[in-house]
Each structure stands twice: as structure tokens, then as C-alpha cells.
Design a protein around this motif. Structure first.
Motif, mmCIF file in Angstrom:
data_model
loop_
_atom_site.group_PDB
_atom_site.id
_atom_site.type_symbol
_atom_site.label_atom_id
_atom_site.label_comp_id
_atom_site.label_asym_id
_atom_site.label_seq_id
_atom_site.Cartn_x
_atom_site.Cartn_y
_atom_site.Cartn_z
ATOM 1 N N UNK A 103 -2.985 33.101 92.240
ATOM 2 C CA UNK A 103 -3.729 33.909 93.196
ATOM 3 C C UNK A 103 -5.200 33.510 93.167
ATOM 4 N N UNK A 104 -5.899 33.691 94.288
ATOM 5 C CA UNK A 104 -7.324 33.364 94.475
ATOM 6 C C UNK A 104 -7.534 31.858 94.617
ATOM 7 N N UNK A 105 -6.878 31.066 93.801
ATOM 8 C CA UNK A 105 -7.039 29.608 93.812
ATOM 9 C C UNK A 105 -6.475 29.023 95.108
ATOM 10 N N UNK A 106 -7.249 28.097 95.740
ATOM 11 C CA UNK A 106 -6.846 27.475 96.998
ATOM 12 C C UNK A 106 -6.747 25.968 96.840
ATOM 13 N N UNK A 150 17.083 35.515 72.030
ATOM 14 C CA UNK A 150 15.984 34.570 71.838
ATOM 15 C C UNK A 150 14.924 34.756 72.923
ATOM 16 N N UNK A 151 13.723 34.263 72.656
ATOM 17 C CA UNK A 151 12.631 34.304 73.629
ATOM 18 C C UNK A 151 12.305 32.897 74.090
ATOM 19 N N UNK A 152 12.381 32.686 75.394
ATOM 20 C CA UNK A 152 12.003 31.398 75.993
ATOM 21 C C UNK A 152 10.557 31.506 76.441
ATOM 22 N N UNK A 153 9.724 30.561 75.986
ATOM 23 C CA UNK A 153 8.284 30.617 76.265
ATOM 24 C C UNK A 153 7.886 29.552 77.275
ATOM 25 N N UNK A 154 7.165 29.968 78.309
ATOM 26 C CA UNK A 154 6.607 29.048 79.307
ATOM 27 C C UNK A 154 5.098 29.246 79.353
ATOM 28 N N UNK A 155 4.367 28.139 79.457
ATOM 29 C CA UNK A 155 2.917 28.197 79.613
ATOM 30 C C UNK A 155 2.494 27.172 80.663
ATOM 31 N N UNK A 156 1.553 27.570 81.480
ATOM 32 C CA UNK A 156 1.011 26.611 82.453
ATOM 33 C C UNK A 156 -0.469 26.883 82.654
ATOM 34 N N UNK A 157 -1.224 25.785 82.695
ATOM 35 C CA UNK A 157 -2.669 25.882 82.903
ATOM 36 C C UNK A 157 -3.011 25.244 84.250
ATOM 37 N N UNK A 158 -3.377 26.092 85.221
ATOM 38 C CA UNK A 158 -3.848 25.567 86.496
ATOM 39 C C UNK A 158 -5.259 24.998 86.307
ATOM 40 N N UNK A 159 -5.564 23.932 87.025
ATOM 41 C CA UNK A 159 -6.903 23.336 86.990
ATOM 42 C C UNK A 159 -7.651 23.724 88.259
ATOM 43 N N UNK A 160 -8.910 24.094 88.085
ATOM 44 C CA UNK A 160 -9.685 24.514 89.245
ATOM 45 C C UNK A 160 -11.120 24.012 89.149
ATOM 46 N N UNK A 161 -11.806 24.121 90.267
ATOM 47 C CA UNK A 161 -13.228 23.801 90.362
ATOM 48 C C UNK A 161 -13.831 24.741 91.397
ATOM 49 N N UNK A 182 -24.232 32.998 100.679
ATOM 50 C CA UNK A 182 -23.541 31.839 100.153
ATOM 51 C C UNK A 182 -22.153 32.270 99.688
ATOM 52 N N UNK A 183 -21.158 31.402 99.893
ATOM 53 C CA UNK A 183 -19.783 31.707 99.505
ATOM 54 C C UNK A 183 -19.322 30.703 98.462
ATOM 55 N N UNK A 184 -18.656 31.222 97.416
ATOM 56 C CA UNK A 184 -18.094 30.353 96.385
ATOM 57 C C UNK A 184 -16.571 30.337 96.539
ATOM 58 N N UNK A 185 -16.014 29.132 96.661
ATOM 59 C CA UNK A 185 -14.578 28.927 96.781
ATOM 60 C C UNK A 185 -14.032 28.369 95.475
ATOM 61 N N UNK A 186 -12.870 28.923 95.026
ATOM 62 C CA UNK A 186 -12.177 28.363 93.866
ATOM 63 C C UNK A 186 -11.086 27.444 94.399
#
Length: 574
Positions: free
Chosen positions: A463-466, A483-494, A531-535
Motif C-alpha cells: 500500500x502507498x507504494x507506486x 508447524x509455522x511457515x515463515x515468509x518475509x519480503x522487503x519491498x524497495x522504494x525511493x 510540494x508533493x512527495x511520491x513513494x
């Protein structure tokens, strides 16, 4: 000729016959209400005080009655706490003033006991001394709390020739013993009706107030030289139970006037019938017994010999234990008849030993038990246990232990917790099993969901990221029981900050951003003089700034390449 005479007699019993005086048929019979104003009427039904419900429903009924309807009001328990003689005739049975009735009804304040027998005795004595015929309707939310036998008082009054019909309405009696109330209604020639809530109380008052309001000719039963004898006994697990026993002309839906109610007293159960010689269908339907289907005997040949039919509604119990890894598990339970496919009973186990195992009493037969584990997601959160056989007088035990797994999903953006929409879908069916939002709090990110074992596809929508790459599908996610299945993800933004100025001052402008890689528009906003800041995701973008209220064609376009973590600013000036 005998058959024709029998049918004609039934028709005359059910409707006004020719020759009945018109004036007599339209003359309302007096109604004497005896209403409960004991302290228990301050208890609630569906969040509303019982006394409030009773006043409203009875008040509405009286308001709609004919202007010439005579209606008296007797109340008990409304003046003194703990006094068995707190019974008052507020209005005589000859009263026709509806406004006075409503005024007295409104003034009742429940505080006392429940002297049913004494209340009925007061009303009966007044009817006897005045010679007034009346329909008496007794409303009570409890059984007798003072000395006296309501049924015996009614029985004695009838034997003495007092002209009245007694109906009894049990309001929210729950598991109270209704035997005396049912007996009193039977001896009084009326009905006993259970009312568990406002709607049922309204129906009960309408039913009883119209049952004997108009004087009707006495029911004409067929005259037979040699009546047949038949008894009907209604039992369940060896005990007498209350049921309506209907007598039908064989092979038809035409009920006769011989139908009776068994109640639970040895005086009335077995029911003794005197019938014309012939063939009948006899059906018993339990009163207020959920999940008990009627029992019917077809083509019963009635002769002069004694004959007894036994309607046995004997039942057994089913005990349903639901656990998760051996611990009590909350589940929704449906018990389904294998014969008809109907849901015969239902409930919920919760996680307390007082309700889990769930115990239900049902007629003997074959059933399926359907379980839905609450708080658990996935196809196998719903389980059907088949071939459950319930035998009369016995308890059948069945159980199921759920063994779900967990999935933990952590989503970040440049290493910081990021708000993301999550959908967990069964891979084979494509159906959504679970999901939600991670938000940016450690209490919800990682998102942890308990789901049944299986293979899933997990979709993350940042969300928010375009830009490109804001949606990720992770396939073949295997979840195993326990059992517990673990997922991780790191989105990259600027970040890109932009806007428009004119003469050094920020001005309103429309800003659109398009990906140079795909040629598709990514996002756009109106600046409103700021001024507008875009992610954005890392990419090369074409940015168009189009200010308002400037002459000519002032639109400007610039290209910018952004890497992960970049924070660039470019404001176009005019």
C-alpha cells in the motif's frame, strides 16, 4: 349415509350453522386477563424487560379490540414484596373502557410473588357470584410460588358449573415444569401456550383472545350407536410427554374434532378417545420439542374393542468433543439427519469444559455431525463426521482433533515495517482462505494466520507504494500441521518530491508520473500550491508538471532515475 352424516357434523362443528341467531354470533364474550406483575418480570428477554414487553403487547391487543368488548384486569405481585395475597381486581370483567384498562396496565410495578392458584380463585369466585361467562387468560413468567393447586381449583370450578374457559400463557418459562399450567388449561377447556419472546407473546395473546371471544355453538360430534374406543399414549424414554394427537379421516388431511392434547399427567396421558367406527389416521406431534418429527399411524381401524396406540419419541444423546492438538477448540456444530438431510439441532462448543463436549438429545436414528472450527481458516476447518448412530436411552460419543498450521508473513520497505494487503489462497481451488493487512505495527506485522495444512499462493500488495513491483505472488507455500511457515519480503522504494513555482511562489499544478520502462502511468496528483512527495519503486520515470492559471502552454516534463533509498527533489519553476 353414515359417512355423509359424519362429514356434515364435522363441518357444522367448525363453522356457524344455518339457524344460528345473528345477534348471538356477533356478541363478544367477556375476557378476564390475569397478568403477572411479580418481581421476576424485571428480568430481560432479548435485552428488554419482560414487564415492558407484556405491557406493550397486551396494550396493543386491547387497543385493537371492538369498542363493546368487555375486558377485566386482575394483577398479582404488584404492590407488596413477599405477600401471597397481593392480588387485585383492577377492573371488573364487565369493563368496556379501554383507556382505563391501559392506564391500570401502565401503572403496574412488579415486586412480589406468583400466587397463581389464589389469583384464579379470586376470578372464579367473582364469575360465580355474578353469573358472568368469560374467557380467562392467565399470563405468567413462572410457576406457583405460594400454596395452592391451580389445576384443582379450575377442575373444581368446572365441576361446580362456573361458565368460563381458561387459557394459560407461559412467558419465558425456560426449563420450568409446566405440568400444573398445562393441566389447568386442559381442565379449563382452553389452551396452554409457550411464549419465549415478544413476537411469540403477541401470537399467544392473539390466539387465546380470539379462541373463545365469540360465543360459538357447541361442537357437534357424530352420533354413533356403538362408539369405538381408542387410547393414545405419548412417551419419551419411558416418561409421559406433552403432544398434540390429531385424528384425521383416513388418507386425507381433514382433521376431525376428536383431536386432543396429551399433556404429561396420568389423568390425560394416555388420551381416551370415543370415535365413530371406521378408519382413521392418528398423528402425534410433541409440543415445544425441537427436532422431534411427528409419528403417524395410518389406516387405524376403530372398533368397539379397546385399542391402544403408543407414540414413542424415545431419544438418545450425542456427545461431540472438539479439540485442537488435544486442547478444547471452539467450533460451530450442526447435527444433520441422514434420512432427510435436515439440520435437526445445532450449537457451539466454545473452549469451556461446561460446553465442550457439546451434548444434544435427539430422536434415535442416523446422523452426520458437521464441524466448523472457529478462528481457523482453510477447507479442512470444516469437517463432517458421518455414520453417527443415536440409540434410545444411550449416549453416542464422537470427537475430532484439528491440527492446523500457521503462516507468518512479515513485510518491510527498505527494512522498515510496511503496510501491505495480504491474500492467502488455496492453490488447487484458487479460493481465498485468509488475509488482511499487515499495517506498520509489530503487533500485526508479521501477520500470523492459523490455517489448515495445504499448499497456498500468497499475494502481497504494498500500500502507498507506486510503480512496478508493488505486487508480489509467492507460490507453492506449504503449511504443515503443528508447524509455522515463515515468509518475509522487503519491498524497495525511493522518494521523489516535486511541484511548481511561479515568481518564486508555489502554485497549483497537476503532476503525472509515467514509467519509462513500461510506458504506463504510475500515479498522479494535484499539488494545490504545495510540494508533493511520491513513494515509488526504483525505475526511470517521466514526470509531467502542468500548472493552473498560467498563460500559454506551460506544461513541463522531466526524466528522473531513482534507485532504492533515493530521496530526490525537483520543482519546476515558471
Amino acid at each position: 349415509m353414515k359417512k355423509l352424516f359424519f362429514l356434515a357434523a364435522l363441518l357444522c362443528a367448525g363453522f356457524f350453522c344455518f339457524g344460528q341467531e345473528e345477534e348471538e354470533a356477533s356478541s363478544p364474550k367477556a375476557i378476564q386477563f390475569i397478568t403477572d406483575a411479580s418481581g421476576s418480570m424485571w428480568q430481560k428477554v432479548d435485552g428488554e424487560y419482560k414487564i415492558v414487553i407484556a405491557k406493550e403487547v397486551l396494550g396493543n391487543l386491547v387497543s385493537e379490540m371492538p369498542d363493546n368488548q368487555s375486558m377485566g384486569l386482575v394483577a398479582y405481585g404488584h404492590r407488596k414484596k413477599g405477600d401471597c395475597n397481593d392480588i387485585e381486581e383492577l377492573l371488573p370483567v364487565t369493563n368496556t373502557d379501554k383507556a382505563a384498562f391501559l392506564k391500570h396496565l401502565k401503572s403496574l410495578n412488579p415486586i412480589g410473588k406468583t400466587p397463581l392458584a389464589r389469583s384464579a380463585k379470586l376470578v372464579i369466585e367473582k364469575l360465580k357470584s355474578s353469573g358472568q361467562a368469560a374467557t380467562v387468560i392467565l399470563i405468567t413468567d413462572g410457576i406457583e410460588t405460594c400454596d395452592g393447586d391451580l389445576c384443582q381449583i379450575v377442575k373444581d370450578a368446572k365441576a361446580a358449573g362456573v361458565d368460563f374457559v381458561l387459557h394459560v400463557i407461559g412467558f419465558d418459562l425456560k426449563d420450568a415444569d409446566r405440568t400444573v399450567l398445562e393441566c389447568a388449561a386442559e381442565e379449563g377447556g382452553g389452551k396452554y401456550v409457550d411464549a419465549d419472546d415478544k413476537l411469540e407473546l403477541n401470537d399467544a395473546l392473539e390466539e387465546t383472545s380470539t379462541a373463545e371471544v365469540i360465543d360459538e355453538p357447541e361442537s357437534v360430534e357424530p352420533e354413533v350407536e356403538h362408539p369405538g374406543r381408542l387410547t393414545a399414549k405419548v412417551i419419551r424414554n419411558g416418561e409421559l410427554i406433552d403432544a398434540m394427537v390429531n385424528i384425521y379421516i383416513a388418507g386425507t388431511d381433514n382433521a376431525t374434532d376428536f383431536s386432543k392434547r396429551s399433556y404429561t399427567s396420568i389423568e390425560t396421558n394416555p388420551i381416551k378417545f370415543e370415535l365413530p367406527l371406521g378408519t382413521f389416521d392418528v398423528e402425534a406431534t410433541p409440543e415445544g420439542k425441537r427436532a422431534l418429527d411427528p409419528i403417524k399411524y395410518s389406516n387405524v381401524e376403530v372398533t368397539t374393542d379397546d385399542q391402544e396406540l403408543v407414540f414413542d419419541f424415545s431419544s438418545g444423546k450425542v456427545e461431540v468433543l472438539v479439540t485442537k492438538f488435544g486442547e478444547l477448540q471452539d467450533a460451530s456444530v450442526k447435527i444433520i439427519s441422514k434420512a432427510t438431510g435436515e439440520v435437526k439441532d445445532a450449537g457451539r462448543t466454545y473452549t469451556s469444559s461446561s460446553s465442550n463436549p457439546l451434548i444434544k438429545e435427539l430422536p434415535a436414528g442416523e446422523y452426520a455431525v458437521e464441524l466448523l472450527a472457529l478462528g481457523m481458516k482453510g477447507e479442512s476447518a470444516k469437517v463432517t463426521l458421518g455414520n453417527i448412530v443415536i440409540s434410545a436411552g444411550e449416549t453416542t460419543k464422537t470427537s475430532h482433533d484439528f491440527a492446523p498450521g500457521k503462516i507468518s508473513i512479515k513485510v518491510t520497505n527498505n527494512g522498515e515495517l510496511h503496510d501491505t494487503s495480504v491474500s492467502i489462497d488455496e492453490q488447487e481451488s484458487g479460493k481465498r482462505t485468509a488475509g488482511g493487512r499487515t499495517y506498520t505495527s509489530a503487533s500485526s506485522n508479521p501477520m500470523i494466520k492459523e490455517i489448515t495444512p495445504g499448499t497456498y499462493d500468497v499475494t502481497l500488495s504494498a500500500l502507498v507504494l507506486k510503480g512496478e513491483g508493488t505486487k508480489l505472488v509467492i507460490e507453492d507455500v506449504v503449511v504443515k500441521g503443528g508447524e509455522t511457515t515463515t515468509l518475509e519480503h522487503d519491498f524497495k522504494s525511493c522518494e521523489l518530491t516535486t511541484g511548481a513555482t511561479s515568481g518564486g511562489e508555489l502554485v497549483d499544478a497537476i503532476i503525472n508520473i509515467t514509467s519509462k520502462t513500461t510506458g504506463k502511468k504510475v500515479t498522479g496528483k494535484r499539488a494545490y500550491g504545495k510540494e508533493i512527495t511520491f513513494m515509488l519503486t526504483p525505475d526511470t520515470y517521466e514526470v509531467t508538471v502542468n500548472p493552473f492559471k498560467l498563460d500559454g502552454n506551460p506544461k513541463k516534463t522531466f526524466t528522473v532515475t531513482l534507485e532504492a533509498g533515493d530521496q530526490k527533489r525537483q520543482v519546476e519553476a515558471w
